[in-house]
Design an enzyme around this catalytic site. Structure first.
Site, PDB file in Angstrom:
ATOM      1  N   LYS A   1      16.011  87.815  24.680  1.00 58.32           N
ATOM      2  CA  LYS A   1      16.750  87.412  23.476  1.00 58.32           C
ATOM      3  C   LYS A   1      16.669  85.903  23.256  1.00 58.32           C
ATOM      4  CE  LYS A   1      21.454  86.855  23.689  1.00 58.32           C
ATOM      5  NZ  LYS A   1      21.912  85.552  23.171  1.00 58.32           N
ATOM      6  N   ASN A   2      16.912  85.155  24.319  1.00 60.44           N
ATOM      7  CA  ASN A   2      17.020  83.704  24.137  1.00 60.44           C
ATOM      8  C   ASN A   2      15.662  83.003  24.086  1.00 60.44           C
ATOM      9  OD1 ASN A   2      19.730  84.069  23.955  1.00 60.44           O
ATOM     10  ND2 ASN A   2      20.198  83.373  26.030  1.00 60.44           N
TER      11      ASN A   2
ATOM     12  N   VAL B   1      29.975  76.265  33.342  1.00 60.65           N
ATOM     13  CA  VAL B   1      29.153  76.043  32.138  1.00 60.65           C
ATOM     14  C   VAL B   1      29.973  76.216  30.857  1.00 60.65           C
ATOM     15  CG1 VAL B   1      27.089  76.766  30.873  1.00 60.65           C
ATOM     16  CG2 VAL B   1      27.063  76.721  33.381  1.00 60.65           C
TER      17      VAL B   1
ATOM     18  N   ARG C   1      23.898  81.428  17.428  1.00 58.41           N
ATOM     19  CA  ARG C   1      23.857  79.996  17.747  1.00 58.41           C
ATOM     20  C   ARG C   1      22.660  79.296  17.115  1.00 58.41           C
ATOM     21  NH1 ARG C   1      28.400  78.438  18.938  1.00 58.41           N
ATOM     22  NH2 ARG C   1      27.568  76.551  19.903  1.00 58.41           N
TER      23      ARG C   1
ATOM     24  N   ASP D   1      25.350  83.520  32.467  1.00 53.95           N
ATOM     25  CA  ASP D   1      25.201  84.825  31.814  1.00 53.95           C
ATOM     26  C   ASP D   1      25.138  85.985  32.810  1.00 53.95           C
ATOM     27  OD1 ASP D   1      25.116  83.374  29.485  1.00 53.95           O
ATOM     28  OD2 ASP D   1      22.946  83.408  29.316  1.00 53.95           O
TER      29      ASP D   1
ATOM     30  N   CYS E   1      29.059  84.184  20.705  1.00 53.86           N
ATOM     31  CA  CYS E   1      30.190  84.653  21.519  1.00 53.86           C
ATOM     32  C   CYS E   1      31.268  83.584  21.640  1.00 53.86           C
ATOM     33  CB  CYS E   1      29.695  85.029  22.910  1.00 53.86           C
ATOM     34  SG  CYS E   1      28.688  86.515  22.896  1.00 53.86           S
TER      35      CYS E   1
HETATM   36  N1  EPU Z   1      28.004  71.775  24.926  1.00 56.21           N
HETATM   37  C1  EPU Z   1      28.712  70.721  24.436  1.00 56.21           C
HETATM   38  N2  EPU Z   1      28.237  70.103  23.310  1.00 56.21           N
HETATM   39  C2  EPU Z   1      27.105  70.513  22.676  1.00 56.21           C
HETATM   40  C3  EPU Z   1      26.373  71.615  23.187  1.00 56.21           C
HETATM   41  C4  EPU Z   1      26.863  72.233  24.328  1.00 56.21           C
HETATM   42  O1  EPU Z   1      29.745  70.318  25.000  1.00 56.21           O
HETATM   43  O2  EPU Z   1      26.739  69.918  21.654  1.00 56.21           O
HETATM   44  C5  EPU Z   1      28.531  72.478  26.105  1.00 56.21           C
HETATM   45  C6  EPU Z   1      28.932  73.919  25.772  1.00 56.21           C
HETATM   46  O3  EPU Z   1      30.202  73.982  25.167  1.00 56.21           O
HETATM   47  C7  EPU Z   1      28.891  74.572  27.135  1.00 56.21           C
HETATM   48  C8  EPU Z   1      27.710  73.827  27.800  1.00 56.21           C
HETATM   49  O4  EPU Z   1      27.522  72.611  27.078  1.00 56.21           O
HETATM   50  O5  EPU Z   1      30.074  74.288  27.819  1.00 56.21           O
HETATM   51  C9  EPU Z   1      26.421  74.606  27.819  1.00 56.21           C
HETATM   52  O6  EPU Z   1      26.084  74.958  26.497  1.00 56.21           O
HETATM   53  P1  EPU Z   1      24.575  75.162  26.026  1.00 56.21           P
HETATM   54  O7  EPU Z   1      24.314  74.254  24.885  1.00 56.21           O
HETATM   55  O8  EPU Z   1      23.686  75.073  27.215  1.00 56.21           O
HETATM   56  O9  EPU Z   1      24.628  76.656  25.537  1.00 56.21           O
HETATM   57  P2  EPU Z   1      24.004  77.305  24.229  1.00 56.21           P
HETATM   58  O10 EPU Z   1      22.691  76.708  23.919  1.00 56.21           O
HETATM   59  O11 EPU Z   1      25.044  77.351  23.164  1.00 56.21           O
HETATM   60  C10 EPU Z   1      22.661  79.106  25.525  1.00 56.21           C
HETATM   61  C11 EPU Z   1      22.588  80.599  25.551  1.00 56.21           C
HETATM   62  C12 EPU Z   1      23.832  81.177  26.198  1.00 56.21           C
HETATM   63  C13 EPU Z   1      23.973  80.610  27.610  1.00 56.21           C
HETATM   64  C14 EPU Z   1      23.967  79.085  27.560  1.00 56.21           C
HETATM   65  C15 EPU Z   1      23.966  78.448  28.944  1.00 56.21           C
HETATM   66  C16 EPU Z   1      21.331  81.014  23.540  1.00 56.21           C
HETATM   67  C17 EPU Z   1      21.302  81.585  22.172  1.00 56.21           C
HETATM   68  N3  EPU Z   1      22.497  81.081  24.178  1.00 56.21           N
HETATM   69  O12 EPU Z   1      23.797  78.787  24.730  1.00 56.21           O
HETATM   70  O13 EPU Z   1      23.610  82.585  26.287  1.00 56.21           O
HETATM   71  O14 EPU Z   1      25.183  81.060  28.178  1.00 56.21           O
HETATM   72  O15 EPU Z   1      22.785  78.621  26.861  1.00 56.21           O
HETATM   73  O16 EPU Z   1      22.898  78.906  29.695  1.00 56.21           O
HETATM   74  O17 EPU Z   1      20.315  80.553  24.066  1.00 56.21           O
HETATM   75  C18 EPU Z   1      24.133  84.837  26.094  1.00 56.21           C
HETATM   76  O18 EPU Z   1      22.913  85.071  26.023  1.00 56.21           O
HETATM   77  O19 EPU Z   1      24.993  85.739  26.216  1.00 56.21           O
HETATM   78  C19 EPU Z   1      24.609  83.461  26.027  1.00 56.21           C
HETATM   79  C20 EPU Z   1      25.875  83.139  25.785  1.00 56.21           C
END
Ligand code: EPU
Length: 438
Positions: A27-28, A334, A99, A312, A123
């Protein structure tokens, strides 16, 4: 979608799950490549595309800015032609966002010199602020105005030095996409290194982008002015979270599942965690087979950016650890609110507790602020009942708890499961599970 209007899962547990499961495309990765296709001057062809809600939400988002998408769910193929982009506003057309909208900031600025992106959904597992996204865009010379719903961006992207204070998956990907055509050399310090990001880099390199790593593992991107195109179809790699979900299902139900279509190097850390808990894991070069027939051991886990134990995975491990003899904990570092689902597992017989303290000697940024440590005592017996699915990864954990209960389990909000797992009901039924959507 898998019977889209049906939103409850009925489960009759008690069976050991046995058989082979073909792991679907990640998915990601697929959703990020769909966004990246907007930087290409020829159509991008993808194979091993999973059938799930998030792919459809992303396809709708891209169609809204003018991309043409042919998606064969049956074949698992997709052709995205983004040479027809004609709209600078990335807005979700359904109530269920994801996202991905914010990742379109860079590509839309490149094409139009301006962009409007709807704030992302996905989520509810924490605050999920966008400050790191706004930071790299500002560093690259973009002016930003925002309200509750929308972010308005203007400017010509220029190369910049970006120093992330935290390894964010989305912000790393966004900065990467924004810098591919920006004039000059961008350096991303402290980037995230998830396998899906490496796949994104590989595809953009194949397209002609100039990207490399230095010894400190910072990412460098030299902006190009040449058109980018990927000649051959790109096969989406296997979904590591899906693979670990079925591995946990094998262990929890005392079954045996052969996982095909997943690379060992993606899941080194969780596989070892499973082995420490008591799984038998066999590698025959073509597949990974996971089974269990003994007593499960407790384990302490901490979630962190890749290659550490991923956030995850923790939900499905929580169920496995609740079957172990003794006390375990999971320290989530995280996402700040990723234990909301434990209350739902408790409705089905779990005995989980959460606290705001970090575990001894491991202080993280959530210390005393958020309920981010789960305390698990086992073994418990799940007894069925009703529960609500709170988010995608919690969905599989709750299904697993249902598969362990002799009495029926009814889970509301099944759409969370279907958003990020490819045909999970069919796959679980093929392994001997008794469950259905209704
Ligand atoms: N964060 C910030 N500021 C930002 C961006 C992120 O504080 O501008 C924080 C977030 O709030 C969190 C941490 O940094 O506490 C990590 O967030 P990250 O940006 O890495 O997550 P994401 O890109 O929003 C992706 C996956 C998630 C997975 C996370 C961490 C996608 C679509 N989603 O989310 O996957 O948990 O990375 O590995 O790629 C899932 O597949 O179920 C899922 C939630």
């Amino acid at each position: 979608m898998e019977q889209e209007l049906k939103n409850e899962i009925e489960i009759h547990g008690g069976n050991a799950l046995r058989g082979t499961v073909r792991i679907s495309g990640a998915k990601n990765e697929v959703t990020k490549l769909m966004v990246a296709s907007t930087l290409l001057s020829r159509p991008l062809h993808l194979s091993n595309v999973p059938h799930m809600g998030d792919v459809e939400v992303t396809a709708d988002l891209l169609k809204g800015i003018g991309a043409k998408i042919d998606y064969s769910k049956q074949e698992g193929t997709m052709r995205i032609d983004a040479t027809t982009l004609n709209h600078f506003e990335a807005i979700y057309h359904s109530t269920r966002g994801n996202r991905l909208s914010v990742l379109l900031a860079g590509p839309l600025l490149h094409h139009f010199g301006k962009a409007v992106v709807q704030k992302p959904g996905g989520c509810r597992i924490g605050e999920r602020p966008l400050d790191l996204h706004m930071y790299y865009l500002q560093q690259m010379g973009v002016t930003i105005e925002e309200d509750d719903q929308l972010i308005e961006l203007k400017g010509k992207l220029r190369a910049a030095t970006i120093e992330f204070p935290y390894k964010s998956v989305g912000a790393t990907e966004g900065a990467l996409l924004a810098s591919i055509f920006a004039t000059g050399e961008t350096v991303i310090h402290n980037p995230a290194k998830e396998p899906e990001i490496i796949e994104l880099i590989k595809v953009m390199q194949r397209a002609g982008a100039l990207i490399w790593y230095d010894a400190a593992e910072n990412i460098h991107i030299e902006g190009t002015d040449k058109p980018l195109a990927v000649e051959h179809p790109v096969r989406i790699m296997g979904d590591r979270v899906e693979a670990i979900s079925y591995a946990c299902a094998a262990i929890a139900t005392k079954g045996e599942i052969r996982l095909e279509g997943i690379e060992q190097h993606q899941i080194i850390t969780p596989l070892t965690a499973l082995r420490k808990i008591g799984a038998n894991i066999e590698f025959d070069g073509k597949a990974i087979t996971v089974s269990q027939n003994g007593r499960l051991q407790p384990l302490h886990l901490e979630t962190d950016p890749h290659p550490a134990f991923a956030t995850d995975y923790q939900q499905i491990f929580a169920v496995v650890l609740s079957l172990a003899h003794g006390s375990s904990y999971i320290h989530e570092t995280v996402h700040d609110k990723r234990f909301v689902y434990l209350e739902q597992l408790n409705r089905l017989g779990g005995k989980f507790k959460v606290s705001t303290n970090c575990v001894p000697f491991l202080t993280c940024r959530f210390s005393e602020l958020h309920e981010h440590t789960a305390h698990i005592s086992g073994p418990v017996e799940y007894h069925g009942g009703n529960a609500d699915i709170t988010d995608l990864r919690a969905a599989f954990a709750l299904v697993l708890a249902g598969l362990l209960s002799k009495q029926p389990t009814y889970l509301a909000e099944a759409h969370h499961l279907l958003r990020g797992y490819d045909r999970p009901i069919d796959k679980l039924q093929n392994l001997g599970a008794s469950l259905r959507l209704q």
